[in-house]
Design a protein around this motif. Structure first.
Motif, mmCIF file in Angstrom:
data_model
loop_
_atom_site.group_PDB
_atom_site.id
_atom_site.type_symbol
_atom_site.label_atom_id
_atom_site.label_comp_id
_atom_site.label_asym_id
_atom_site.label_seq_id
_atom_site.Cartn_x
_atom_site.Cartn_y
_atom_site.Cartn_z
ATOM 1 N N GLY A 1 0.815 -1.212 0.000
ATOM 2 C CA GLY A 1 0.000 0.000 0.000
ATOM 3 C C GLY A 1 0.847 1.261 0.000
ATOM 4 O O GLY A 1 1.796 1.370 0.783
ATOM 5 N N THR B 1 -1.038 -5.114 -0.756
ATOM 6 C CA THR B 1 -2.324 -4.852 -1.405
ATOM 7 C C THR B 1 -3.081 -6.143 -1.693
ATOM 8 O O THR B 1 -4.280 -6.249 -1.420
ATOM 9 C CB THR B 1 -2.097 -4.060 -2.710
ATOM 10 N N ASN C 1 -8.233 1.239 -0.328
ATOM 11 C CA ASN C 1 -6.872 1.363 -0.861
ATOM 12 C C ASN C 1 -6.560 2.804 -1.224
ATOM 13 O O ASN C 1 -7.455 3.578 -1.567
ATOM 14 C CB ASN C 1 -6.675 0.502 -2.110
#
Length: 459
Positions: free
Chosen positions: A68, A76, A223
């Motif tokens: 991330g 991620t 995200n």
């Protein structure tokens, strides 16, 4: 061996280390349009992703090592993997574009110059986690970016990348762009979700985590913009290409925001593991006639570093070992004319103002930190105040609902560690030694009329 070690070993010049992927065509005419994006292999990664099984796609992103890009560096693919399948609930993807960390300026330029990279990444991510509705939570003050993003979404709908049966894959996807009202706390993922639901943005108690009960109490992935925008290139060029850059545990490319007292501030896209010294070389160094005093690796909420840390690899492990955090890679540079006490006071005032007030350590602690720092800056402080500062910061750090408290404590701890003498000078000298009226540090910093020309933290 880290990337930085390889660079030094091979004698590669810093200028050759830039890895333009997300920023490859920012300077081209109308870089934000779908036509320009397609000319640069736009939406090719999506076509490859749609040919894969969703679980295989998640595994592929996980194997690439993408972490991330919003602060903590959590993998991620692993975040996507946490979403329970077959639960009969809607799944949501929320993109955190509420970029408000002081010194951070990577997501907004990315959205302004290349919004389709984010949209393509959103479609890929939604296919992977089996979501039919995605949200972009954008910082509401950046109206030009909001307009450009709306236009990019319209183009994507028109071209069949969003909407019903995306590219004949059977995926139906709706994308909503939501403008926030300008609250730093909404950069925290659960406060962002509350804001999206129409409530006051305040962090939630966890567990349950967003992957289980996020937006509308359904499984949700949150995200950062850069994290999602990096996915299309990984799918298009391959995970091995991505892993060929950066370091073993922090692979890939990223955007570094270089700002402050540097000759050429701006965005520098390079592999993770490059050093601050190399980035400064590319940015023309500290402004003429001055030297670096301190800098932040990931915005003001990360512990500051000094000149002795110039060769620390700028990846998650390297910066962590140096006692700080890579964070959002907001590299703020301050030269010797900057008063550390004044800089930390301004940062702490920001955190006190932006505290949502939900938890006592942050709400009360940041208030009292500001009172003490203002007294010290004005020459009204006492030696015992330094221990009070440290004690209050310790009562905030790790004891608040979210990371805002930790971020407020970080500049206190690090500045006392490296610049305690400067705090003591404010107390014993009854004022700031960097005051232009008293300090020789400003002697060579005059304009044509003999007035002080400095426009930094002390302006």
């Amino acid at each position: 061996m880290t990337l930085a070690a390889e660079i030094d070993h091979n004698g590669t010049s810093p200028e050759k280390l830039l890895a333009p992927v997300l920023s490859a065509f920012w300077d081209q005419p109308e870089s934000w349009t779908l036509e320009t994006y397609r000319r640069h292999e736009g939406y090719e990664g999506l076509r490859k992703a749609l040919a894969m099984d969703p679980d295989d796609l998640i595994a592929y992103v996980k194997d690439s090592g993408l972490r991330g890009r919003g602060g903590a560096g959590f993998p991620t693919g692993m975040k996507w993997q946490f979403i329970p399948q077959g639960d009969g609930k809607p799944h949501y993807l929320v993109v955190n574009a509420d970029e408000s960390e002081p010194g951070t300026c990577k997501d907004i330029p990315l959205l302004f110059a290349n919004p389709h990279s984010l949209i393509e990444g959103i479609v890929i991510a939604c296919y992977a986690i089996r979501s039919s509705h995605a949200f972009i939570y954008l910082r509401g003050e950046v109206v030009p970016v909001l307009r450009r993003l709306h236009e990019a979404v319209r183009e994507a709908y028109e071209a069949g990348y969003l909407g019903t049966n995306v590219l004949g894959s059977g995926l139906d996807l709706e994308l909503t762009v939501h403008a926030g009202a300008g609250a730093y706390i909404c950069g925290e993922e659960t406060a962002l979700l509350d804001s999206l639901e129409g409530r006051r943005g305040q962090p939630r108690l966890r567990p349950p985590f967003p992957a289980v009960a996020g937006l509308y109490a359904c499984p949700t992935v949150v995200n950062n913009v850069e994290s999602i925008a990096s996915v299309p290139a990984i799918l298009n060029r391959g995970k091995d290409w991505f892993k060929s850059m950066g370091s073993e545990k922090s692979p890939g490319f990223t955007l570094y925001s270089l700002s402050g007292h540097v000759t050429s501030p701006g965005q520098y896209e390079a592999p993770l593991g490059i050093t601050m010294r190399q980035l400064l070389d590319m940015g023309g160094g500290i402004r003429a006639g001055h030297r670096l005093k301190f800098w932040t690796p990931g915005g003001s909420s990360t512990p500051m570093l000094t000149e002795e840390h110039l060769d620390v690899p700028l990846d998650y492990e390297g910066v962590g070992a140096a006692g700080s955090m890579l964070g959002t890679k907001a590299l703020q540079c301050f030269d010797e004319t900057t008063c550390v006490v004044r800089a930390v006071t301004r940062w702490t005032e920001f955190y006190a103002h932006e505290s949502c007030g939900k938890c006592t350590p942050c709400r009360e602690g940041t208030y009292w930190l500001v009172q003490l720092l203002r007294d010290i800056e004005a020459g009204k402080g006492e030696t015992a105040d330094l221990d009070k500062l440290n004690d209050i910061a310790d009562n905030i750090n790790g004891k608040s609902f979210c990371a805002l408290g930790d971020g407020a404590a970080a500049p206190i701890f690090s500045s006392l560690k490296y610049f305690r003498e400067e705090y003591e000078q404010h107390i014993t000298g009854k004022g700031c030694p960097f005051d232009p009226a008293r300090s020789t540090a400003w002697a060579d910093d005059k304009d044509a009329n003999g007035k002080n020309a400095h426009r930094g933290v002390n302006a």
